[in-house]
Design a protein around this motif. Structure first.
Motif, short mmCIF file in Angstrom:
data_model
loop_
_atom_site.label_atom_id
_atom_site.label_comp_id
_atom_site.label_asym_id
_atom_site.label_seq_id
_atom_site.Cartn_x
_atom_site.Cartn_y
_atom_site.Cartn_z
N CYS B 201 0.71 -1.13 0.03
CA CYS B 201 0.02 0.17 0.04
C CYS B 201 0.80 1.14 -0.04
N ASN B 202 0.29 2.45 -0.12
CA ASN B 202 1.06 3.67 0.27
C ASN B 202 1.34 3.88 1.42
N CYS B 204 -0.56 2.12 5.27
CA CYS B 204 -1.47 1.32 5.87
C CYS B 204 -0.92 0.45 7.12
N MET B 205 -1.80 -0.35 7.83
CA MET B 205 -0.91 -1.12 8.73
C MET B 205 -0.79 -2.45 8.35
#
Lengths: 189, 414
Positions: B201-202, B204-205
């Motif tokens: 992702c860019n 995120c957890m």
């Protein structure tokens, strides 16, 4: 023009293996499914009208080299030269832009889709009117089912992008939001 | 051949005339003004916003006579020439013991070998059908290749360049995420394979499996976590003296034009270092969403900040003797350049020098010119020190490899 017409007759009569045909003989087959006026009437088959040549060229390369998997497209592009793929992209780019869905759009859903496009910054790369730019495709007026399929397959990593940007973008987006985005984009005038 | 759906076939016969006449309304490309009340009014449509999309390399390599060689600048005494061209999406560079240069990429499916035969160079495909084979390393004659979700090898590869076998998979228990799924691969002084699984992702957890550096035995056994809290890595190398692992790390997008800066990191406590993702960026900025209740002091600080969105990728300690002494054991980093920034930055090679304790001393431009008038004419990705001390540089935008040398000697031009 002459070779194009001959190609179609041959295709219509005998349906020989596409991979033996030069581009001009294959184009009518392409346009029959994708829509000769730029708008596709075919299930989950994208409209290609006014698509950016850079984006279209990249996708055609990926189909030919089997970096993007679609049995029919892998076969249709098999054996075409680099210049033929670039020419095909040019032809596509000169078709009229796709016609958006012409029902009476639900204003609430349109607003929801518009807001999601802003929230996830779709409107940056695809431009504010979603006509795209260079390697980023035009998605305004695209078929709703194809938009939904694209978003879902980017999300489950079964559609390989050229770079992986779309998989990154869709990571936080929920499926019900895909539905609203596709509704909005397919009806965007 | 797959049969076309009946409908397509029917249309094909019926609409041919329309196909032939309906082709070229070029006005299709023009955009009509937005109607009053359009939901799109007010969204960014500036030239600046248009430039904020990732820039894709063309799908074919640039012809050798069109390469931007005359745009590239190096300090006095250095010469830049074309080493090889026509290598699709040339990214990771590695050198074999027998002088073969290996090149792999992220967008296409192939690994190439450049064989130098006394002045003429031949480019061969040695593996194909791979899925983003960006990670690649040679160790004792064996080529290891890291794709998105598996690692494979070809033993004694330099003896098999004319008839290479299909790579043998040694490890395949990896996530299949496309986003930041491409790997960087290196072998440590402990003779283990090191690679990362980036964040999918860019911002995120990440899951338990993501955003980490791992190591493996050369046979694919013994997976261990080396470091956590990394977003994405496309360059690692080992300090020639301290033997510590240094790596470049690309930071998140869309926070701002100016922050966060991408990082140069160092692993000092293998198995324990956490570099902060997604809580803390560039060592001192808590994330606006994930940073609440956390402190940047919990995490290992970067060695150096390398510029916002500048995309530092390949890096090597310069261990040759051809370049001036000031380069020796210092780091040359390829910054591929930004996309998430109005004014492009990076697009160069920088020299990062370190103090004797391995901390940051200075950063200065080395090879520049890949950005011209805020557009890319090329994008440097990886560097490789050659036996003679010259430096190869890959350019994935043009599908080319350049050679940077120092001193009066004339290198053979291709």
């Amino acid at each position: 023009m002459r070779s194009l017409a001959i190609g179609v007759i041959v295709t219509g009569l005998a349906a020989p293996t596409l991979s033996a045909q030069p581009l001009e003989e294959r184009l009518p087959t392409c346009l029959a499914c994708h829509g000769e006026s730029g708008t596709s009437q075919e299930l989950e088959t994208p409209s290609l009208g006014a698509q950016h040549p850079f984006y279209a060229t990249v996708q055609l390369f990926m189909f030919r080299d089997k970096l993007r998997v679609s049995e029919r497209m892998n076969e249709t592009t098999e054996g075409l030269s680099d210049t033929e793929l670039q020419r095909a992209a040019d032809v596509i780019s000169k078709l009229p832009p796709p016609q958006p869905v012409s029902d009476n759009p639900d204003a609430t859903r349109m607003e929801r889709g518009r807001a999601l496009g802003e929230k996830y910054r779709c409107n940056f790369c695809h431009q504010r009117n979603y006509t795209g730019h260079e390697n980023v495709p035009r998605i305004a007026g695209q078929r709703e089912d194809y938009l939904l399929k694209s978003l879902r397959t980017y999300k489950d990593n079964s559609r390989y992008g050229y770079d992986a940007q779309m998989s990154e973008v869709v990571y936080p987006i929920k499926d019900e939001e895909f539905v609203e985005l596709a509704y909005f984009l397919a009806r965007l005038k | 051949m797959t049969q076309l759906p009946r409908r397509c076939a029917v249309m094909l016969a019926g609409t041919l005339g329309a196909v032939l006449v309906s082709t070229p309304p070029a006005a299709a490309q023009q955009q009509a003004p937005l109607p009053p009340g359009s939901p799109l009014i007010g969204q960014p449509d500036t030239d600046a916003a248009k430039r904020l999309a990732p820039i894709a390399p063309p799908p074919v390599p640039t012809a050798v006579d069109k390469l931007p060689l005359d745009k590239l600048k190096a300090p006095k005494g250095f010469t830049i020439e074309v080493y090889a061209s026509g290598i699709d999406n040339a990214r990771t560079l590695r050198l074999g013991d027998k002088g073969t240069v290996f090149v792999s990429g992220r967008l296409k499916d192939k690994v190439y070998a450049i064989v130098d035969k006394g002045g003429t160079r031949e480019v061969k495909v040695i593996a194909s059908g791979l899925h983003r084979p960006n990670g690649m390393v040679l160790h004792k004659g064996t080529l290891y290749i890291a794709e998105v979700s598996q690692i494979s090898k070809i033993e004694n590869v330099e003896d098999k360049l004319d008839n290479p076998p299909k790579p043998t998979v040694i490890f395949s228990d990896l996530p299949k995420d496309e986003a930041h799924g491409w790997k960087y691969l290196t072998v440590g002084p402990d003779e283990k394979l090191y690679f990362q699984v980036g964040a999918p992702c860019n911002i995120c957890m990440p899951s338990e499996r993501h955003a980490k550096i791992y190591r493996l035995n050369l046979d694919g056994s013994g997976l261990e976590v080396v470091a956590t809290g990394i977003r994405q890595i496309v360059g690692m190398d080992w300090h020639p003296v301290s033997k510590q692992l240094y790596f470049t790390e690309n930071q998140r997008d869309w926070l701002s034009e100016e922050i966060p800066e991408d990082k140069l990191n160092r692993v000092t406590q293998p198995g324990k270092d956490n570099f902060g993702f997604p809580y803390c960026h560039q060592g001192n900025i808590p994330d606006q969403e994930f940073g609440w209740g956390r402190s940047c002091d919990e995490f290992t600080k970067p060695v150096a900040l390398l510029g916002p969105h500048s995309a530092p990728l390949g890096m090597r300690f310069y261990t040759g003797t051809m370049f001036p002494a000031a380069y020796r054991n210092q780091i040359i980093i390829a910054r591929r350049g930004s996309w998430n920034r109005t004014t492009k930055t990076g697009g160069d090679l920088v020299l990062v020098t370190l103090k004797p304790d391995g901390t940051f001393k200075s950063m200065q431009p080395f090879v520049t010119g890949f950005i011209q008038n805020n557009n890319y004419v090329g994008r440097p990705v990886d560097v490789q020190v050659m036996k003679d001390g010259s430096l190869l540089v890959s350019d994935d935008y043009n599908g080319a490899v350049y050679r940077v040398s120092y001193g009066p000697q004339r290198a053979a031009r291709r």
